[in-house]
Design a protein around this motif. Structure first.
Motif, mmCIF file in Angstrom:
data_model
loop_
_atom_site.group_PDB
_atom_site.id
_atom_site.type_symbol
_atom_site.label_atom_id
_atom_site.label_comp_id
_atom_site.label_asym_id
_atom_site.label_seq_id
_atom_site.Cartn_x
_atom_site.Cartn_y
_atom_site.Cartn_z
ATOM 1 N N SER A 417 16.002 41.678 -11.349
ATOM 2 C CA SER A 417 15.237 40.919 -12.342
ATOM 3 C C SER A 417 15.526 39.431 -12.177
ATOM 4 O O SER A 417 16.461 39.031 -11.488
ATOM 5 C CB SER A 417 15.616 41.370 -13.751
ATOM 6 N N GLN A 418 14.717 38.624 -12.891
ATOM 7 C CA GLN A 418 14.820 37.165 -12.765
ATOM 8 C C GLN A 418 16.175 36.640 -13.240
ATOM 9 O O GLN A 418 16.575 35.536 -12.863
ATOM 10 C CB GLN A 418 13.708 36.532 -13.600
ATOM 11 N N SER A 419 16.892 37.425 -14.025
ATOM 12 C CA SER A 419 18.187 36.980 -14.530
ATOM 13 C C SER A 419 19.332 37.348 -13.585
ATOM 14 O O SER A 419 20.492 37.346 -13.988
ATOM 15 C CB SER A 419 18.430 37.570 -15.915
ATOM 16 N N ILE A 420 18.980 37.667 -12.337
ATOM 17 C CA ILE A 420 20.003 37.874 -11.305
ATOM 18 C C ILE A 420 19.581 37.067 -10.084
ATOM 19 O O ILE A 420 18.397 37.051 -9.732
ATOM 20 C CB ILE A 420 20.130 39.365 -10.922
ATOM 21 N N SER A 421 20.528 36.386 -9.479
ATOM 22 C CA SER A 421 20.211 35.612 -8.279
ATOM 23 C C SER A 421 21.271 35.898 -7.216
ATOM 24 O O SER A 421 22.476 35.846 -7.492
ATOM 25 C CB SER A 421 20.167 34.131 -8.646
#
Ligand code: ATP
Ligand code: ZN
Length: 509
Positions: A417-421
């Protein structure tokens, strides 16, 4: 026996039908569209097999496994209609593919109980009596004094849903021991193998054994012989440990082709002569009307449901790139899981899933229930898992290194998801490829001592694809992934597929 003392027999083999009971659009793999060439379907296989058998004195029809998984015929009926069809076609024996375990041991046992022909796999050890009571290492056809041995890829343990008491032994060792046992116990020389291992593995198997001269394979969906883009000839001939020729054959996937060999076995079980090759089944092969009527009737109950439009997408939701990096479908499904948990009151920092669980793309335009079920056919449930920052780091390190900290080969890439990079450098040594990991909204460098909660799917929580070094047992099963995605699409259409840069692969010079 012919005048030279050889035994002539026709052998027909199919593999990786993946529940394509009905024809499909050739090359595209979607439902048959009469404007284009269509291929496969059990009604065509029936026509061709009947025709070949009529022209042969003796014949055997083998399935090399992966009958399960790939269309709504499986999602809707499990193995029931597949078993009925295979019985009608008159298969003589089958081996198990990895996907036969996708529904767990019980579903497989129910399928096996419905079959009217032998199922062989020599390297499966199981405490599930519904499987062990039916599965045999080999089968003898006394009328042909011929034995068939089966074997199933050991990757099944990590990539499917076999129970904890079901395990897979090293194929080469087991096959050799089984061949030796057949030779001494049964006094049989004609021994063939049906192997759900993959084309390269079949060639290796041929080179490292003695006593088998025909290997019919599957699993790798390899193009051979007359097929455009073939990786090797049909048969591919490999010398065994005795310096004798072993024929390795396979028939691509989905029943677009069947394999066919007319063989003369010499008294020592070697192949003295042969003709044959893969046969492609397209519009030019008539569909057996009785078989097709059955398939049409089976399709009807799910067809209306599958065609229901639930929303739309402005561009391609791409699955094809998911195993090598960030992909649009992976971003969507991970964001949907995260959004679902936030909206249902979960205290989660992000979501991740396996690339291998995304089974198909959806093209720009309308999205149907069938599209969603085809892309996510496993019936996975969403679960929350808690990790220490260190555990998270180790998991993503394992994924980008393709081997986890317990040494198991990780069998899929990840989507987040966008909250993991994630940033990683594939030129670095295994175990130190992860360069940076950020988690939470807003993104923050992971704190190795903090506890995080991430949403994922049950398959990964229990150790699937070897993402987790230690499978988790203490999680709560939430809503089903396909249903959550359907609700999201209904609410948020049109969907705009996007690559956001959440996974960065550093390129070395
Ligand atoms: P073949 O289809 O010929 O067997 P394959 O098995 O090598 O090919 P895949 O098509 O990638 O390869 O199928 C296996 C993958 O499917 C697993 O590695 C995993 O990522 C995914 N998978 C299997 N079962 C599940 C499940 N229950 N939930 C989510 N993903 C799953
Ligand atoms: Zn397979």
């Amino acid at each position: 026996l012919d005048s030279a003392g050889n035994y002539n027999i026709s052998i027909i083999h199919t593999n990786d039908i993946h529940a394509h009971l009905d024809q499909f659009r050739a090359t595209a793999g979607t439902d048959c569209d009469p404007r284009y060439e269509c291929a496969g379907g059990y009604s065509r296989i029936k026509t061709k097999v009947d025709q070949l058998r009529k022209g042969a004195k003796d014949s055997l029809l083998f399935s090399i496994g992966d009958e399960f998984q790939g269309t709504l015929f499986y999602s809707y009926y499990g193995g029931e209609k597949i078993a009925e069809t295979m019985n009608v076609l008159g298969y003589d024996a089958m081996t198990l593919g990895n996907h036969e375990f996708d529904g767990g041991d019980d579903k497989l046992a129910a399928f096996l109980a419905n079959l009217t022909f032998p199922v062989v796999s020599a390297n499966i050890v199981t405490n599930h009596t519904g499987i062990s009571s039916i599965l045999k290492p080999y089968h003898i056809f006394p009328q042909h004094s011929l034995a068939v041995i089966g074997v199933t890829t050991p990757v099944t343990k990590g990539t499917s849903s076999a129970g904890p008491g079901t395990n897979f032994l090293d194929p080469i060792e087991v096959i050799q021991a089984t061949v030796d046992a057949i030779k001494t116990k049964e006094k049989i020389t004609k021994i063939v193998a049906i192997t759900h291992l993959g084309y390269e593995q079949d060639i290796e198997l041929a080179s490292k054994t003695r006593g088998i001269h025909l290997i019919m394979g599957g699993h790798s969906h390899t193009l051979v012989g007359s097929m455009p883009g073939a990786a090797g000839p049909y048969p591919t001939i490999q010398k065994n440990l005795d310096g004798e020729d072993v024929f390795v054959v396979t028939a691509y996937r989905w029943g677009e082709y069947i394999g066919y060999l007319d063989i003369a076995f010499d008294p020592a079980g070697r192949i003295a002569a042969y003709t044959g090759g893969p046969i492609r089944l397209t519009n030019t092969t008539a569909q057996d009307p009785i078989m097709q009527a059955k398939v049409d009737a089976w399709r009807a109950p799910f067809d209306a449901f599958a065609k229901e439009i639930v929303g739309s997408t402005t561009g391609l939701l791409d699955q094809s790139g998911c195993q090598s990096g960030e992909c649009t479908f992976g971003n969507l499904i991970s964001d949907v899981m995260y959004d679902y948990r936030i909206k249902s009151g979960g205290n989660v920092d992000g979501a991740f899933t396996n690339a291998g669980g995304i089974r198909a793309s959806i093209s720009a335009g309308n999205i149907t229930r069938g599209d969603i079920l085809t892309a996510f056919p496993f019936g996975n449930a969403i679960v929350d898992l808690s990790f220490t920052g260190k555990e998270l780091w180790d998991m993503f390190e394992g994924i980008v290194s393709k081997v986890n900290s317990a040494g198991s080969a990780v069998t899929s890439f990840v989507q987040v998801s966008q909250s993991i990079s994630i940033t990683y450098d594939p030129s670095k040594p295994v175990g130190s490829r992860l360069v940076s990991l950020k988690v939470s909204d807003p993104l923050q460098a992971v704190d190795l001592t903090k506890t995080y909660t991430l949403a994922t799917i049950d398959f990964l929580a229990t150790g699937g694809d070897y993402f987790l070094t230690t499978p988790k047992t203490d999680f709560i099963v939430l809503d089903k992934l396909d249903e959550v995605l359907t609700a999201y699409v209904q609410e948020h259409s049109p969907i705009t597929p996007a690559i956001t840069g959440r996974i960065t692969k550093l390129s070395s010079k």
